[in-house]
Each structure stands twice: as C-alpha cells, then as structure tokens.
Design an enzyme around this catalytic site. Sequence first.
Site, PDB file in Angstrom:
ATOM      1  N   CYS A   1      31.560  35.254  99.251  1.00 35.19           N
ATOM      2  CA  CYS A   1      32.732  35.445  98.727  1.00 35.19           C
ATOM      3  C   CYS A   1      33.405  35.518  97.470  1.00 35.19           C
ATOM      4  CB  CYS A   1      33.838  34.536  99.651  1.00 35.19           C
ATOM      5  SG  CYS A   1      33.073  32.591  99.841  1.00 35.19           S
TER       6      CYS A   1
ATOM      7  N   ARG B   1      20.517  28.325 100.397  1.00 33.10           N
ATOM      8  CA  ARG B   1      20.910  26.736 100.322  1.00 33.10           C
ATOM      9  C   ARG B   1      19.857  25.837 100.331  1.00 33.10           C
ATOM     10  NH1 ARG B   1      25.903  28.118 104.328  1.00 33.10           N
ATOM     11  NH2 ARG B   1      26.921  29.969 103.100  1.00 33.10           N
TER      12      ARG B   1
ATOM     13  N   GLN C   1      23.748  36.660 105.584  1.00 37.03           N
ATOM     14  CA  GLN C   1      24.949  36.645 106.361  1.00 37.03           C
ATOM     15  C   GLN C   1      25.391  38.120 106.666  1.00 37.03           C
ATOM     16  OE1 GLN C   1      27.399  34.321 103.789  1.00 37.03           O
ATOM     17  NE2 GLN C   1      27.343  32.737 105.311  1.00 37.03           N
TER      18      GLN C   1
ATOM     19  N   ASP D   1      28.342  39.500 106.294  1.00 41.97           N
ATOM     20  CA  ASP D   1      29.650  38.928 105.875  1.00 41.97           C
ATOM     21  C   ASP D   1      30.736  40.071 105.679  1.00 41.97           C
ATOM     22  OD1 ASP D   1      30.875  36.743 105.088  1.00 41.97           O
ATOM     23  OD2 ASP D   1      29.681  36.356 103.323  1.00 41.97           O
TER      24      ASP D   1
ATOM     25  N   HIS E   1      34.754  40.037 103.872  1.00 40.92           N
ATOM     26  CA  HIS E   1      36.081  39.211 103.450  1.00 40.92           C
ATOM     27  C   HIS E   1      37.331  40.251 103.647  1.00 40.92           C
ATOM     28  CE1 HIS E   1      32.568  36.991 101.767  1.00 40.92           C
ATOM     29  NE2 HIS E   1      33.524  35.784 102.109  1.00 40.92           N
TER      30      HIS E   1
ATOM     31  N   LYS F   1      38.827  27.222 110.517  1.00 38.79           N
ATOM     32  CA  LYS F   1      37.893  28.372 110.943  1.00 38.79           C
ATOM     33  C   LYS F   1      37.975  28.232 112.460  1.00 38.79           C
ATOM     34  CE  LYS F   1      33.577  25.912 109.723  1.00 38.79           C
ATOM     35  NZ  LYS F   1      32.290  26.015 109.730  1.00 38.79           N
TER      36      LYS F   1
ATOM     37  N   HIS G   1      37.329  35.250 105.911  1.00 42.26           N
ATOM     38  CA  HIS G   1      35.831  35.158 105.888  1.00 42.26           C
ATOM     39  C   HIS G   1      35.657  35.450 107.397  1.00 42.26           C
ATOM     40  CE1 HIS G   1      35.756  32.881 102.158  1.00 42.26           C
ATOM     41  NE2 HIS G   1      37.162  32.800 102.422  1.00 42.26           N
TER      42      HIS G   1
END
Length: 738
Positions: free
Chosen positions: A410, A439, A457, A459, A461, A545, A591
């Site tokens: 993000c 991570r 991900q 992902d 946004h 979320k 997200h």
Amino acid sequence: MVLIKLPDGSVRDFEDGSTPRDVAASIGRRLAEQAIAAVAQGRVVDLDRPIQDAIDGDKTNEPIELRILTTKDREALDVLRHSTAHIMARAILRLFPGVKLAFGPTTATGFYYDVDSPERPLSENDFPAIEAEMAKILAADEPFDRFTLPVDRARAFVADLGQTYKIEHIDDELYKYGVLSFYRQGEFVDLCRGPHIPRAGKAGAFKLLSISGSYWKGKTDRPMLQRVYGTAFFDKKELDAHLARIEEAKKRDHRKLGKELRLFTISNLVGPGLVLWAPKGATIRGILENFLKDELVSRGYQPVYTPHIGRIELYQTSGHYPYYKDSQFPTLKMPADPFAKELVDGLVSGTIDDDRQRELLAKAHIPDREASKGVDESGSKYFDLDIKGRIAYVESRCEFEEYLLKPMNCPHHIQIFASQPRSYRDLPVRFAEFGTVYRYEQSGELSGLTRVRGFTQDDAHLFCAPEQVRGEFRATMELTQFVLNSLGLADYRLRLSKSDPSDPKFQGAAGEIWQKAEADIRAVLDEMELPYDEAPGEAAFYGPKADFIVRDCIGRQWQLGTVQLDYVLPERFGLEYTGPDNHPHRPVMIHRAPFGSMERFMGILIEHFAGAFPLWLAPEQVRVLPISDKVLDYAKSVLESLRNAGLRAEIDARPEKIGAKIRDAQLEKIPVMFVVGVKEAENGSVSFRDRVDGDLGPLSLEQAISRVRDESTSRKIRQTAPLAPALPSEPEGEKHEY
RNA sequence: GCCAACGUAGCUCAAUCGGCAGAGCACCGCUUUCGUAAAGCGGGGGUUAAGGGUUCAACUCCCUUCGUUGGCUCCA
C-alpha cells in the site's frame, strides 16, 4: 414438585430432587439406559444431578424444559469427550504420579488436556501405556460423582492434591463463583464444571492423537505445558471413520501433493518459507493471475508495478515499521556517503589495503578511533581492529539510507496516487498489482505454502470519495465472491475484523471514523445478506476488514481474501483530491486481495482439488499416448494440433505399453488423454480418455480438440475433494471456565 | 521464538544389541512395438541433514547447528 416440559410438548410432575435419569425412566427403561446427560433450560446437565439444582439461577415458575441426551446427540459427544479427557488425566496420573493438571477442554473434533510432567516430558511413545490404562478405567466402570465445596475449602482441597495450576486458576478467576464443583472417579478427583457421563463404562472408542507444547494460560511468559490431544466417539466405527478421514486428508495435504506433482519446492539453501515455483505450479498460478487480471480490466482497475524495497521512512510514515518491526527482515543498510560505502564494501569483500582505508576514512569524515577517545573507552586505533571490528566501527560512524523489503504494497501505491493532482472526477482510482511482500514469520509458524516469508498478494488499493465507500466496498466483496465461486470454493466463512478500542495499536479506534468504518462494512455485509462473525481486535491497525476464512484439508483455518477499509493511511500520507467545491478533500482507501496470497491460495486450491485440477487450470491439459512407435508421427501431428489450438499438451513417446502410459497419466492427474494407434492414424481420429470418466471411445481430432477447448474456456469444474468436513460453528476461544 | 518428535538414494521406506548401508518406484541402457491403471533384463545413484564428541568400531549413543512436522505464541 417440579414441572418438566418434554420435547414433545407434554408437561409432567416430578418429585423435588428428581434427576434427568428419573425423567428418562418415566418415559422408558431403554431411554434411561441409553441416556448420557440432559439439556435443561438449554444447559447441558448431569444425568444424576437433581434438575432444580442443575439449573439453579434460571429458576422459573414455568415448567422446566428438559431433553434427554443419548449417544446420538451432538451435545452428548462433547460430554463424552470431556469425560474421556478426565479418564486420560487419571490414567496419566497413575503412570506419572507427579504430573500436574491444567486445562482439559473439548475441541470441535476431540479433546486435550494440558499437563505438566516434571519428572520427564511425555511423548507419543507413552500413548500405548496411557491408552491401556484408560481401557482399564473404562472396564472398571466407576461413576463420575459430583460434589461441591465452598471456594476456600476447594482451594485447600486442590492444594492438598498438589495441583498448583488449579490453585492459581481458582485465585485468578474461579473465586467469584463462591462454590466450586468437583468430580470424583475412584482415586481421581478433578476440579471441574462438568457435566460428565454418568459412569466410565459409558465412554466409547477413543484414541490419543498427538502431543505438543502449550503455554499455561496461553501466555508466552508462563511455563510450557504439554498438551495431549485425543478424540473419542461412542461408536468404534465412528472413531475409525474419523481416523480414516484424517488419513485421507493427509493424502491431499498440499505439501505432499506439491512434491509429488512437481508444483513447487522449498530449498533450504534459498531459505525457509521462500517458495520456488516449479513449471507446473507456476503454470497454474499464472492462469489464476491472468484470470483475475482479465476480470480487473472489466471492473475498472488499472495496473501498476512497484519495486520490492522501499525506504524505511516510507514505512515509518505508514506506521507499518514501528508496529511490525519484529516480524520483518532486517533493513538493507546503504551508507549515505559514497566513500563510506566504498570503505565498507572493500572491507566486506577484503579487497582494500590500509592506505586506501585511511584515505576513505578521511574523505568520509570518519575520525580515527584514537581521536574519539571520549566515546571509546578502549582508545585503540582503527587499525588495531580486525576486519569485523573495522566494519562495525565504520558502520557505527556513518549515516545510512535504510531500505526495507516491502512488507505491504500500500505505501508504494499511495505514492503513485500522490504523484499527481487528483480530481473528484477521477475517483475512484483503483490500482492493482501482484505485489510480492516479505515478512519474517517466526520459524515455528512456517508451513508449506500457507505460512511463508515471501508471498505475492493479488493486491489493489482503491482511492475513493467518502460517498463512494459503500458501493466500492460492495463491489470488491462481489469480486472476491466471484473469484471463489469460479473455483468452486464455497466452503468459507466471513469475519468482520474489528478494532479493540482498548488496544493502542488501532489508531484512534475509539473515534468516530473507526465506528463509521465498521458500520460501513456491517451495512454492506447486511445488504448482501452475508452471515459473518465479528472479531474484536482482529482489524488491521489502519482499519477494520471483512475476511474470507477457509479451512484446509486437515481443518486448520486460513484467511484468504480480505477487503479492508482504511481512513488512517490517507491521513498519515496527507492524501488529497480536489472536490466539486474546488477544495481539497481526503480520500478513503480500500485495500483488497480476493486470493489473499497467491501462495496460500494455491495451497488451499491444491487440497481443494486434491491435486486433480480442472481442465482450465491443469498445467498439462492433454497427453497424447501413442500405442506404439509405428504411430509416433501421427501422435506428433496430434500434439501439434493441440498446441496450435492453444492447449497445453505433451506426448508420452516412451517405448511403454499403453496401460503403463495411461497409469502414469492418471497418477499425474492429467485431465484428458488422447490414445492413438493405427486405427486412429488411418482415419485422423483419437481415442478420447477422460481422467474421471475413463475411455469415451473414438472422436475425430477436430471434435476431440473442440471438446477439450470448450471445457477449458468455460472453466468447468467437475471434480473437487471437499476440505475438512463442516464443523459446528464454535465460539472463538475455548470454554474452560474450569 | 517456545515444547516435543523426526531427518537414510530423486520419492516411499528397511538396516536385530553399536559390527560390510539395502529394497521398491523413478532415472539411464538393451530387448519388447504392445489397444485403455505397472513388459523383461542390466546399470548408475549415498560424506546416513551439517559439525563435533564417546568407542577398536557410530545410520545407531551424547552435544551443537540447520531443517521438517505437530501444537503454543504471533500473523499488517
């Protein structure tokens, strides 16, 4: 007198002090014999405890609703398992007298008991002995006798037993009940809320399954206890079926199938938790990615690409770094001064002489250690240090640019949004990227594809105006549903992950904005008529979320897709757009990741299909199987036709018999085989063999190819292996009050 | 990170009490040219996870490290 209302609606009188057994006996002798426990006023109670006593606190003048539980009732199974846990504890105490007991609750599929064995740790090798002892206890068929003591006497009682964990538990939590109950079984007495089966002989088939560590009260600073897991059923057949299911599940564990089908590997040399996608796994993953990319185009997303690292300041601004420092790889440190960098590089690579080091120290304005005596009490010179010491010294004296392997995408996407002025007319802006993040998960957490240290991900946004939030949120939820439905993954539950206002991690969680965000999500979920659980404290630090949770084949639950609402990061990065009023406004971010992590999703998908991917996902869709070398040329032309039709096809040209080729293709779970021999070569056909339906006879090559292509493009799913069987919904956390 | 168990050929697994490291599959070669779930013969393949210790002798016993598994804790 006590009035009892039975499930058939009839109401009957019983004497004071009557027990459920009395009620059962009045209905029929067989029922009384088969009875395990009862449900009174919605509460599971002992069979031999006076009903009025058992529901004390729910006193009413209305008739007491009572239902007798037999071995067929799910509630009875929980009672059985809890009692079996007691029997196990008793057996362990007989064999290992110094053992101290902690908690022994039931789980969705069995039970466990946490014990502390100071003499020596228990191991699975002790299971046969413990199980044999348990069998003796069952055979002795002693009753579970309930009795109560006032808290102070209860405390003294468990102290006499040497059960120090029980003492602590009374002091911490149970004192408030005033009176505590115990269950005695022969020489064994345990502090316990109950209820229990009436006698040990009522227990059925059981098995101890595994042993592991677990912290006392789940706190890492408390002693590590040993948790012995087991399961129990009334019927041996049910136990065997349960054990068979566990074995079946292991067969389609994605870690096993991933290796067998050559989908992915994890190399110790590359690093634990870092997935290497082999061609077949990469093919499947690529198809999934393209499937989603196509979908995103039609839903108004725009692609972006961002690098794998970013300055630490970026993550300090976003707030990720301070909160998740411990679960990140160390930063990449780059000396800001080019001379310092050259010096460090030279020292590390061992390609630099003393003169050059002296020169670079001066250019980088790093004083010799002697000149900085005040700081270094040793006072020794730079050149007295060994190479490691010199590196450490230089690093302690220079400024760094620090980079982080990105733990999230993000902040990068936010920088793209912020890179140009935005008008309300442009909103919503939707940036999508398959972004790989890193991570540092704890070593004990790593597991196949489902918990890894580097993952991608799917992902995106979304930056939108406040009034667009609900509509966009809903659209992303629908996208996630579409994706899951397309893959036949229907067995998931939804969780609304909320803040915990008492936890400072959630910035401003007590404020209006969080309330509003949670209300927005709730409104969307309600509007879509989606059932969900609410989980306080499970939110991201920047917002609540909606998470899609699925279980893997051995019952562990994993978060896959997630849609998150974020009012915090736009604030932290000072994002703005120009509104219709020509004034700056703050956008809201969403997200979202329908797959979640490609790695984890693939893991679940492998288990979902038990490795037998549907045609549209199969890395090899069709295998051409020539019956003998004589038709090799024709087989090759069939292969070429398949490939020209855009299908993923291979040929098995080994000098093997057709049976062997078919067997190997089946084991590799290839969806379609084209068997070709002399007959087929003569008339331009193939013998069509389906992985599931077997030999379907001859088809012309054109027909055969279009049949495969149709099934592929329609993304048909014909075969799935359900993941772990549906579980009764469990409240979060265990219920071992005592 | 913590507790426990485990780590033998590419895979699945043997190896008695500490006494010559083996099998099936896979792979390679040869023979077989075959009709819907395993043809036959031969061959190559190992620092027994790594390092250290005990012993005449270690896959086997002890220690350390790495990894895997089951849980606990954690999970943006």
